[in-house]
Design a protein around this motif. Structure first.
Motif, mmCIF file in Angstrom:
data_model
loop_
_atom_site.group_PDB
_atom_site.id
_atom_site.type_symbol
_atom_site.label_atom_id
_atom_site.label_comp_id
_atom_site.label_asym_id
_atom_site.label_seq_id
_atom_site.Cartn_x
_atom_site.Cartn_y
_atom_site.Cartn_z
ATOM 1 N N GLN A 68 -14.422 57.652 -70.672
ATOM 2 C CA GLN A 68 -13.160 57.133 -71.371
ATOM 3 C C GLN A 68 -12.908 57.614 -70.219
ATOM 4 O OE1 GLN A 68 -12.025 58.119 -75.042
ATOM 5 N NE2 GLN A 68 -14.280 58.884 -75.521
ATOM 6 N N ILE A 69 -11.290 56.038 -70.072
ATOM 7 C CA ILE A 69 -10.215 56.364 -68.840
ATOM 8 C C ILE A 69 -8.788 55.891 -69.798
ATOM 9 C CG2 ILE A 69 -9.185 55.724 -66.607
ATOM 10 C CD1 ILE A 69 -11.810 54.176 -66.571
ATOM 11 N N ALA A 70 -7.821 57.242 -69.955
ATOM 12 C CA ALA A 70 -6.749 57.229 -70.774
ATOM 13 C C ALA A 70 -6.009 56.448 -69.938
ATOM 14 C CB ALA A 70 -6.171 58.647 -70.544
ATOM 15 N N SER A 71 -5.008 55.436 -70.901
ATOM 16 C CA SER A 71 -4.131 55.335 -70.575
ATOM 17 C C SER A 71 -2.889 55.360 -69.828
ATOM 18 C CB SER A 71 -3.551 53.996 -71.881
ATOM 19 O OG SER A 71 -1.851 53.986 -71.617
ATOM 20 N N GLY A 72 -2.440 54.665 -68.508
ATOM 21 C CA GLY A 72 -1.357 55.898 -67.320
ATOM 22 C C GLY A 72 -2.230 56.369 -66.025
ATOM 23 N N THR A 73 -3.539 56.327 -66.417
ATOM 24 C CA THR A 73 -4.053 56.827 -65.031
ATOM 25 C C THR A 73 -3.477 55.839 -64.173
ATOM 26 O OG1 THR A 73 -5.798 57.642 -66.919
ATOM 27 C CG2 THR A 73 -6.026 57.220 -64.105
ATOM 28 N N SER A 97 -2.063 54.366 -52.205
ATOM 29 C CA SER A 97 -1.173 53.824 -51.385
ATOM 30 C C SER A 97 -1.285 52.122 -50.857
ATOM 31 C CB SER A 97 -0.910 54.683 -50.104
ATOM 32 O OG SER A 97 -1.265 55.264 -50.106
ATOM 33 N N ASN A 98 -2.796 51.738 -51.074
ATOM 34 C CA ASN A 98 -3.930 50.283 -51.366
ATOM 35 C C ASN A 98 -4.219 50.027 -52.736
ATOM 36 O OD1 ASN A 98 -6.497 51.742 -51.826
ATOM 37 N ND2 ASN A 98 -6.488 52.055 -49.275
ATOM 38 N N CYS A 99 -3.848 50.519 -53.547
ATOM 39 C CA CYS A 99 -4.367 50.115 -54.503
ATOM 40 C C CYS A 99 -3.522 50.889 -55.890
ATOM 41 C CB CYS A 99 -5.681 51.256 -55.050
ATOM 42 S SG CYS A 99 -6.399 50.039 -56.938
ATOM 43 N N PRO A 100 -2.101 50.582 -55.495
ATOM 44 C CA PRO A 100 -0.552 51.387 -56.135
ATOM 45 C C PRO A 100 -0.512 50.821 -58.298
ATOM 46 C CG PRO A 100 -0.294 49.539 -55.191
ATOM 47 C CD PRO A 100 -1.304 49.379 -55.114
ATOM 48 N N ASP A 101 -1.406 50.642 -59.223
ATOM 49 C CA ASP A 101 -1.628 50.379 -60.086
ATOM 50 C C ASP A 101 -1.912 51.009 -61.272
ATOM 51 O OD1 ASP A 101 -2.198 47.537 -58.379
ATOM 52 O OD2 ASP A 101 -1.592 46.011 -60.241
ATOM 53 N N THR A 102 -1.380 50.561 -62.106
ATOM 54 C CA THR A 102 -1.572 51.708 -63.152
ATOM 55 C C THR A 102 -2.345 51.151 -64.443
ATOM 56 O OG1 THR A 102 -0.197 53.230 -62.300
ATOM 57 C CG2 THR A 102 -0.415 53.960 -64.890
ATOM 58 N N SER A 115 -25.938 50.032 -69.938
ATOM 59 C CA SER A 115 -25.018 50.155 -68.820
ATOM 60 C C SER A 115 -25.349 49.531 -67.561
ATOM 61 C CB SER A 115 -24.522 51.341 -69.472
ATOM 62 O OG SER A 115 -25.226 52.504 -69.112
ATOM 63 N N ASP A 116 -23.860 49.432 -66.844
ATOM 64 C CA ASP A 116 -23.471 49.845 -65.452
ATOM 65 C C ASP A 116 -22.501 50.180 -65.272
ATOM 66 O OD1 ASP A 116 -23.918 48.333 -62.847
ATOM 67 O OD2 ASP A 116 -24.309 46.040 -63.718
ATOM 68 N N PRO A 117 -22.506 51.301 -64.920
ATOM 69 C CA PRO A 117 -20.824 51.383 -64.164
ATOM 70 C C PRO A 117 -20.240 50.240 -62.702
ATOM 71 C CG PRO A 117 -22.519 53.465 -64.201
ATOM 72 C CD PRO A 117 -23.254 51.858 -64.605
ATOM 73 N N TRP A 118 -21.708 50.649 -62.130
ATOM 74 C CA TRP A 118 -20.893 49.442 -61.338
ATOM 75 C C TRP A 118 -19.928 48.202 -61.561
ATOM 76 C CZ3 TRP A 118 -18.892 50.339 -56.347
ATOM 77 C CH2 TRP A 118 -18.676 48.939 -55.419
ATOM 78 N N ALA A 119 -21.158 47.491 -62.034
ATOM 79 C CA ALA A 119 -19.857 46.400 -62.987
ATOM 80 C C ALA A 119 -19.215 46.605 -64.199
ATOM 81 C CB ALA A 119 -20.883 45.772 -64.609
ATOM 82 N N GLY A 120 -19.148 47.979 -64.248
ATOM 83 C CA GLY A 120 -17.558 48.310 -65.068
ATOM 84 C C GLY A 120 -16.335 48.347 -64.457
ATOM 85 N N ALA A 121 -17.023 49.289 -63.076
ATOM 86 C CA ALA A 121 -15.541 49.530 -61.958
ATOM 87 C C ALA A 121 -15.222 47.985 -61.603
ATOM 88 C CB ALA A 121 -16.616 50.376 -61.243
ATOM 89 N N CYS A 122 -15.799 47.750 -61.131
ATOM 90 C CA CYS A 122 -16.156 45.777 -60.552
ATOM 91 C C CYS A 122 -14.706 44.686 -61.781
ATOM 92 C CB CYS A 122 -17.165 44.764 -59.975
ATOM 93 S SG CYS A 122 -17.907 45.800 -58.715
ATOM 94 N N ALA A 123 -15.262 45.353 -62.681
ATOM 95 C CA ALA A 123 -14.374 44.263 -64.146
ATOM 96 C C ALA A 123 -12.902 45.247 -64.111
ATOM 97 C CB ALA A 123 -15.138 44.421 -65.418
ATOM 98 N N LEU A 124 -12.754 46.390 -63.967
ATOM 99 C CA LEU A 124 -11.553 47.120 -63.645
ATOM 100 C C LEU A 124 -10.847 46.430 -62.409
ATOM 101 C CD1 LEU A 124 -9.433 48.757 -65.574
ATOM 102 C CD2 LEU A 124 -10.962 51.192 -64.266
ATOM 103 N N ALA A 125 -11.917 46.251 -61.394
ATOM 104 C CA ALA A 125 -10.895 45.960 -60.625
ATOM 105 C C ALA A 125 -10.216 44.429 -60.238
ATOM 106 C CB ALA A 125 -11.659 46.186 -59.134
#
Length: 303
Positions: A68-73, A97-102, A115-125
């Motif tokens: 889980q990742i909290a809103s506002g992170t 600095s190179n990824c300033p989004d929240t 589950s695929d943690p890498w796919a999840g991270a890529c989708a979030l990006a």
């Protein structure tokens, strides 16, 4: 016996030895070994290895509990958190600095055998307009997918007495071309559906939505898209990676180890016109006698 060590990491590079004996090299990437093959014959011994990108370390470390990742992170903290949780020794260049989004909403990455943690991270990006990958030095990095119309070519393959392109082979798989993206959010936590779309609206583009090609969209859905704005951003990001005619170009020339996917290059045709391409895939041989090849998208004609 060394190559059979589980998790062994290899660094590959290629370059040139100049007449003064100095060397110029470029890193091709860092990889982990998937398979080692050893064969013997009358002609001698042969050792081969099949390698995977470092992202395989993340993808294979499947979630055993929901993450889980909290809103506002901060997005940079969220991405680094996923990667370091699955691979504590990961090296990363992702910063605020190179990824300033929240994050504007909480995220839950489900556990299980699929589950695929890498796919999840890529989708979030992707949801925030970035492409996530490992660079040639083995560091996790985010980049903004380039708009070929506004990016200067990294390299120009020109004709003439110093030309390094001697032969071209082209293939255009029309059935794979898309000129629009419709992105939607999914998940029971959404009160109302969220949606965004992006199209090729450049009349000069070979895949202009109102041109002869028509409107051929790709549909993308993710539980990480929680607002219309995120859907719009994801659609725009994915579209930038699709615009133009998809061509396979085989270049008969000395390998250029400094080129990488998402680089924009210019190639001079037989009539002397420079055409701009986005590289989607680059094959750099390790054999000194082999030629380099690339999969690229023809995007526009240079003036």
């Amino acid at each position: 016996s060394l190559l059979q060590t589980p998790g062994l990491e290899l660094a590959l590079a290629r370059g040139f030895r100049l007449p003064d004996a100095s060397e110029v090299t470029a890193a091709l990437g860092r990889f982990i070994i998937d398979e080692v093959a050893y064969a013997t014959a009358e002609s001698g011994e042969k050792l081969g290895a099949t390698l995977s990108d470092l992202s395989a370390r993340i993808a294979r470390a499947r979630w055993t509990d929901p993450y889980q990742i909290a809103s506002g992170t901060a997005l940079a903290d969220a991405l680094n958190g996923i990667l370091s949780d699955r691979w504590p020794d990961v090296s990363t260049t992702i910063t605020t600095s190179n990824c300033p989004d929240t994050l504007t909403a909480g995220v839950v990455l489900e556990a299980g055998s699929d589950s695929d943690p890498w796919a999840g991270a890529c989708a979030l990006a992707t949801a925030h307009g970035y492409a996530l990958s490992f660079d040639t030095l083995g560091r996790a990095a985010v980049t903004v997918v380039p708009d070929p119309a506004s990016v200067e070519p990294r390299f120009t393959f020109a004709r003439g007495t110093t030309a390094i392109v001697t032969e071209e082979q082209r293939a255009v798989p029309m059935e794979r071309i898309r000129n629009g993206v419709i992105a939607t959010g999914e998940g029971s936590e959404l009160d109302v559906p969220v949606r965004g779309e992006a199209w090729d609206d450049d009349p000069a583009s070979p895949t202009y939505r109102y041109g002869p090609f028509g409107q051929v969209p790709r549909f993308y859905s993710s539980p990480l898209l929680t607002t219309d704005a995120m859907c719009e951003t994801a659609a725009t990001t994915l579209l930038r990676g699709m615009l133009g005619r998809s061509e396979t170009l085989a270049w008969q020339h000395v390998a250029h180890p400094g080129l990488a996917p998402l680089d924009v290059v210019a190639l001079e045709d037989a009539e002397g016109t420079l055409r701009r391409y986005v590289l989607d895939e680059v094959t750099v041989p390790l054999d000194i006698a082999a030629t380099m090849s690339a999969k690229a998208r023809d995007t526009l004609v240079e003036e």
